[in-house]
Design an enzyme around this catalytic site. Structure first.
Site, short mmCIF file in Angstrom:
data_model
loop_
_atom_site.label_atom_id
_atom_site.label_comp_id
_atom_site.label_asym_id
_atom_site.label_seq_id
_atom_site.Cartn_x
_atom_site.Cartn_y
_atom_site.Cartn_z
N SER A 133 0.87 -1.17 0.00
CA SER A 133 0.00 0.00 0.00
C SER A 133 0.91 1.22 0.00
O SER A 133 1.87 1.29 -0.76
CB SER A 133 -0.92 -0.03 1.22
OG SER A 133 -1.75 1.10 1.28
N TYR A 147 -4.86 7.95 -6.73
CA TYR A 147 -3.88 7.01 -6.15
C TYR A 147 -4.30 6.65 -4.73
O TYR A 147 -4.25 5.47 -4.35
CB TYR A 147 -2.50 7.65 -6.16
CG TYR A 147 -1.41 6.75 -5.65
CD1 TYR A 147 -1.10 5.56 -6.30
CD2 TYR A 147 -0.68 7.07 -4.50
CE1 TYR A 147 -0.10 4.72 -5.83
CE2 TYR A 147 0.31 6.24 -4.03
CZ TYR A 147 0.60 5.07 -4.69
OH TYR A 147 1.59 4.24 -4.23
N LYS A 151 -5.10 2.78 -3.16
CA LYS A 151 -4.43 2.24 -1.98
C LYS A 151 -5.40 2.05 -0.81
O LYS A 151 -5.23 1.12 -0.01
CB LYS A 151 -3.25 3.12 -1.59
CG LYS A 151 -2.12 3.10 -2.63
CD LYS A 151 -1.64 1.68 -2.92
CE LYS A 151 -0.50 1.63 -3.90
NZ LYS A 151 -0.05 0.23 -4.17
#
Length: 276
Positions: A133, A147, A151
């Protein structure tokens, strides 16, 4: 001696981890979109390293990698989902063709690789699934929303998977790196083509950060990998593993902010059940 499958071994933490795993004598299926990028690693460790072209977004690639681990080494003990890339751009700036690619690699590619490996991992005593992650998976920040979203998905999926596997043996580790001196801000970072002036003071800050910090990050990738190996080898590994002082600050600030909201709105927000 463990048997590993690592995705995204051509650069960054994936490359550092693959090197460390091979150097300590473990067996490794090292993968990248181009197997040629792994040629030197395979030549140095011909007995214990197999290299394979694997694009996590291409159907069937993950299954072939698991099959190689089983045929070459008799099984699989550790899966490291490292492949993926970053993306910069305000939410309004990015187009679907840009941000969907990030989800395909960072989320759906990870899911399909994990699904392909789970039968082999369930057959291995002490198996580990390591999902990369980021500090961006702990807290969102302007200019990194897409993004962040990928994650955050990795975090939620991994937490659920850890519960599902608890009675079966394999353990899940979510690695949450801060900034480390890899190619992440360079070749591993994409950006929205469009720029909107309204976000010059918010989302654009991430573009500036990339331009001024690529190759200057404080984190030492070798030290990050050493901590990852300690966690993977541990009898009781952590579910969450923030790496580096920046990632720890992000986690601490998120927890404090979350607690402040919960405490401030507790009496109002819990009064939602039917009257007894």
């Amino acid at each position: 001696m463990k048997t590993w499958l690592i995705t995204g071994c051509s650069t960054g933490l994936g490359k550092q981890l693959a090197e460390a795993v091979a150097a300590r004598g473990d067996r490794l299926v090292a993968t990248a979109r181009s197997a040629d990028s792994l040629r030197e690693l395979g030549e140095r460790y011909p007995d214990t390293v197999r290299r394979l072209a694997l694009d996590v977004t291409r159907p069937g690639d993950a299954a072939r990698a698991v099959a190689l681990a089983q045929s070459a080494f008799g099984g699989l003990d550790v899966l490291v989902n490292n492949a993926g890339f970053g993306f910069i751009g305000a939410i309004e700036e990015a187009e679907p063709a840009e941000y969907r690619r990030v989800f395909e690699a960072n989320v759906f590619g990870l899911i399909e690789t994990t699904r392909a490996a789970l039968p082999a991992l369930r057959a291995s005593a002490g198996a580990r699934i390591v999902n990369l992650s980021s500090g961006a998976g702990i807290a969102g920040s302007a200019g990194s929303g897409y993004y962040n979203a990928t994650k955050f998905a990795v975090e939620g999926l991994s937490e659920a998977l850890a519960q599902e596997l608890r009675p079966l043996g394999p353990k899940v580790i979510i690695v949450e790196p801060g900034p480390f001196r890899t190619e992440f801000l360079g070749r591993s970072m994409a950006a929205a083509a469009r720029r909107i002036d309204a976000y010059a003071e918010t989302g654009a800050a991430r573009r500036h950060y990339r331009e001024t910090n690529d190759g200057r990050q404080a984190g030492d990738p070798a030290r990050a990998v050493a901590v990852m190996l300690l966690a993977i080898d541990a009898e009781n590994p952590p579910l969450h593993l923030p790496l580096g002082p920046a990632a720890h600050r992000i986690a601490q600030n998120k927890l404090a902010s979350f607690r402040a909201d919960i405490d401030a709105w507790r009496d109002v927000s819990i009064a939602t059940d039917f009257d007894a």
